[in-house]
Scaffold this motif. Structure first.
Motif, PDB file in Angstrom:
ATOM      1  N   SER A 132       0.806  -1.231   0.000  1.00 58.56           N
ATOM      2  CA  SER A 132       0.000   0.000   0.000  1.00 58.56           C
ATOM      3  C   SER A 132       0.836   1.277   0.000  1.00 58.56           C
ATOM      4  O   SER A 132       0.704   2.113  -0.882  1.00 58.56           O
ATOM      5  CB  SER A 132      -0.943  -0.008   1.195  1.00 58.56           C
ATOM      6  N   THR A 169      -5.791  -8.909   0.185  1.00 60.40           N
ATOM      7  CA  THR A 169      -5.471  -8.183   1.400  1.00 60.40           C
ATOM      8  C   THR A 169      -6.694  -7.497   1.986  1.00 60.40           C
ATOM      9  O   THR A 169      -7.680  -7.269   1.269  1.00 60.40           O
ATOM     10  CB  THR A 169      -4.421  -7.099   1.067  1.00 60.40           C
ATOM     11  N   ILE A 170      -6.613  -7.099   3.274  1.00 62.72           N
ATOM     12  CA  ILE A 170      -7.640  -6.220   3.851  1.00 62.72           C
ATOM     13  C   ILE A 170      -7.701  -4.936   3.026  1.00 62.72           C
ATOM     14  O   ILE A 170      -8.720  -4.254   2.951  1.00 62.72           O
ATOM     15  CB  ILE A 170      -7.336  -5.878   5.318  1.00 62.72           C
ATOM     16  N   TYR A 194      -2.701  -0.231  -4.793  1.00 58.73           N
ATOM     17  CA  TYR A 194      -2.494  -1.592  -4.273  1.00 58.73           C
ATOM     18  C   TYR A 194      -3.843  -2.293  -4.133  1.00 58.73           C
ATOM     19  O   TYR A 194      -4.055  -3.397  -4.634  1.00 58.73           O
ATOM     20  CB  TYR A 194      -1.786  -1.485  -2.925  1.00 58.73           C
ATOM     21  N   PRO A 222      -4.507 -10.281   6.452  1.00 61.59           N
ATOM     22  CA  PRO A 222      -4.451  -9.090   7.302  1.00 61.59           C
ATOM     23  C   PRO A 222      -2.996  -8.598   7.333  1.00 61.59           C
ATOM     24  O   PRO A 222      -2.150  -9.102   6.588  1.00 61.59           O
ATOM     25  CB  PRO A 222      -4.857  -9.635   8.683  1.00 61.59           C
ATOM     26  N   GLY A 234       4.363  -1.276   3.921  1.00 58.17           N
ATOM     27  CA  GLY A 234       2.908  -1.166   3.894  1.00 58.17           C
ATOM     28  C   GLY A 234       2.430  -0.306   5.044  1.00 58.17           C
ATOM     29  O   GLY A 234       3.221   0.233   5.815  1.00 58.17           O
ATOM     30  N   THR A 235       1.140  -0.244   5.208  1.00 57.44           N
ATOM     31  CA  THR A 235       0.507   0.593   6.234  1.00 57.44           C
ATOM     32  C   THR A 235       0.514  -0.093   7.593  1.00 57.44           C
ATOM     33  O   THR A 235       0.459   0.550   8.641  1.00 57.44           O
ATOM     34  CB  THR A 235      -0.936   0.892   5.794  1.00 57.44           C
ATOM     35  N   THR A 236       0.633  -1.424   7.596  1.00 56.26           N
ATOM     36  CA  THR A 236       0.607  -2.166   8.877  1.00 56.26           C
ATOM     37  C   THR A 236       2.009  -2.414   9.423  1.00 56.26           C
ATOM     38  O   THR A 236       2.168  -3.084  10.441  1.00 56.26           O
ATOM     39  CB  THR A 236      -0.094  -3.535   8.666  1.00 56.26           C
TER      40      THR A 236
HETATM   41  C1  VAH Z   1       0.133  -3.290   3.695  1.00 54.77           C
HETATM   42  N1  VAH Z   1       1.046  -5.117   4.935  1.00 54.77           N
HETATM   43  O1  VAH Z   1       0.048  -2.693   4.688  1.00 54.77           O
HETATM   44  C2  VAH Z   1       0.337  -4.773   3.775  1.00 54.77           C
HETATM   45  C3  VAH Z   1      -0.958  -5.508   3.754  1.00 54.77           C
HETATM   46  C4  VAH Z   1      -2.771  -6.026   5.045  1.00 54.77           C
HETATM   47  C5  VAH Z   1      -1.962  -4.999   4.669  1.00 54.77           C
HETATM   48  O2  VAH Z   1      -1.499  -5.701   2.573  1.00 54.77           O
HETATM   49  O3  VAH Z   1       0.050  -2.771   2.690  1.00 54.77           O
END
Ligand code: VAH
Length: 372
Positions: A132, A169-170, A194, A222, A234-236
């Motif tokens: 992301s 993905t979420i 993404y 997730p 990524g964002t997580t």
């Molecule tokens: C993201 N870690 O943050 C990845 C992922 C679930 C999130 O797709 O982009």
């Protein structure tokens, strides 16, 4: 050698040996030069029964957060030489000497087909993708890798009748999706390239399944937390870096607000789920794309759990508005009831187990560092 149109793809149909054995005779000129490819003196008719029983697996984007761990899991199950890790970057010594590794650029369609033919691949795990945050920073590259690259993967998998796994993905959900919880089937209007590319992957993968019979399988991951592999921008990612900082400095500055709830999972649960859906009998899969969940937490809740292990640990917040907007458009809780019902998915790690496991890894690692 005959050339025919197969699902719109010109393919060189491999000659079947007269003895009727299923292992096709691969014309010699296809034999490549990589040390791990089948040697030219190989006599296909002598493959051992275990070899043919086991899938021959190719993992693309293998040097990302998940590839090395998945290769280890699959090699334990199917044998070291039946799992080929690939990427466009050079592997570390540890990765290079742990099993077959080759260069593979999914934007190079000819290279991809050669690898599948030369190594008699039957399963393809497609991990190449821009996540992301890095995708938003480079949209043209994310579009190329996540969409054009995927098309090369789909055509190669269809041409060679492979079992294909593509992670979603979420992030495939958006602000108009129900967020608490988010079911498998609902509105999907993501706001990142993404997310858009992953909704496309879900839809075109299922289209190739229903139209051409491609054995396409997809899990919506997730945020994945791992100790010995770095997340892919990524964002997580905060949920991985926070452990490193807790061990190193006892301090962490979080780029998301303290109450930002997101679904998360420990890497071992994620890799096991991927193996389980790839081994699931086709008739146990009424769907081809599934949410999988384990836990969901906020930075505040994660910090409170970490303080149980590092009492002096302190978190401060400096919100990144771009990443916060992405997180606010994503699910807070994941409904994975279909995966649990259809193919028996269940997670093992909740928040306390996750934090304990991460610290066990870091303490054993730092203990090892002190010893060495
Ligand atoms: C993201 N870690 O943050 C990845 C992922 C679930 C999130 O797709 O982009």
């Amino acid at each position: 050698m005959t050339v025919r149109l197969l699902n719109g793809v010109f393919s060189q149909v491999l000659l079947k040996p007269a003895c009727g054995c299923t292992t096709p005779i691969v014309p010699v000129q296809f034999l490549g030069i990589s040390p791990f490819q089948v040697p030219s003196r190989a006599n296909f008719h002598s493959v051992s029964s275990s070899d043919t029983e086991h899938p021959r697996v190719l993992i693309t984007g293998g040097l990302g957060q998940l590839g090395v761990g998945l290769a280890k899991l699959l090699r334990n199950r199917f044998g070291k030489d039946n799992v080929i890790l690939s990427d466009i970057r050079k592997p570390s010594d540890h990765v290079f000497y742990s099993g077959p590794f080759i260069y593979s650029d999914i934007l190079d369609y000819k290279n991809l087909r050669e690898i599948v033919v030369n190594n008699r691949i039957t399963w393809l795990i497609h991990y190449s993708a821009l996540l992301s945050a890095v995708g938003e920073a480079n949209v043209p590259l994310a579009r190329d890798v996540n969409i054009t690259g995927l098309h090369n993967i789909l055509d190669t998998a269809t041409e060679h009748n492979l079992r294909l796994f593509v992670p979603s993905t979420i992030g495939a959900f958006g602000p108009s999706s129900p967020r608490n919880p988010t079911p498998d089937l609902c509105i999907q209007r993501p706001r990142t390239i993404y997310g858009v590319s992953k909704v496309h992957a879900e839809l075109i993968g299922e289209y190739y399944h229903y139209r051409y019979g491609l054995d396409f399988r997809c899990l919506r991951y997730p945020g994945i937390i791992s100790a010995d592999s770095q997340p892919g921008r990524g964002t997580t990612d905060y949920a991985v870096h926070i452990f490193h900082n807790a061990m190193k400095s006892g301090k962490f500055q979080c780029y998301l607000k303290p109450d930002t709830r997101l679904p998360m999972m420990y890497i071992d649960d994620c890799l096991r789920a991927t193996l389980e859906i790839m081994e699931a009998p086709a008739d146990s899969l009424p769907m081809r794309t599934y949410n999988i969940g384990a836990m969901s937490f906020t930075p505040e809740e994660l910090a409170q759990e970490i303080v149980k292990h590092v009492p002096e640990f302190q978190v401060t917040y400096n919100v990144d508005t771009v990443l916060q907007a992405i997180a606010d458009s994503w699910p807070m809780n994941f409904d994975d009831s279909n995966a649990r019902k259809d193919w028996g998915w269940k997670h093992y790690y909740d928040l306390p187990e996750l934090v304990t496991t991460m610290f066990n890894f870091y303490t054993s690692e730092s203990r090892a560092a002190h010893v060495s």
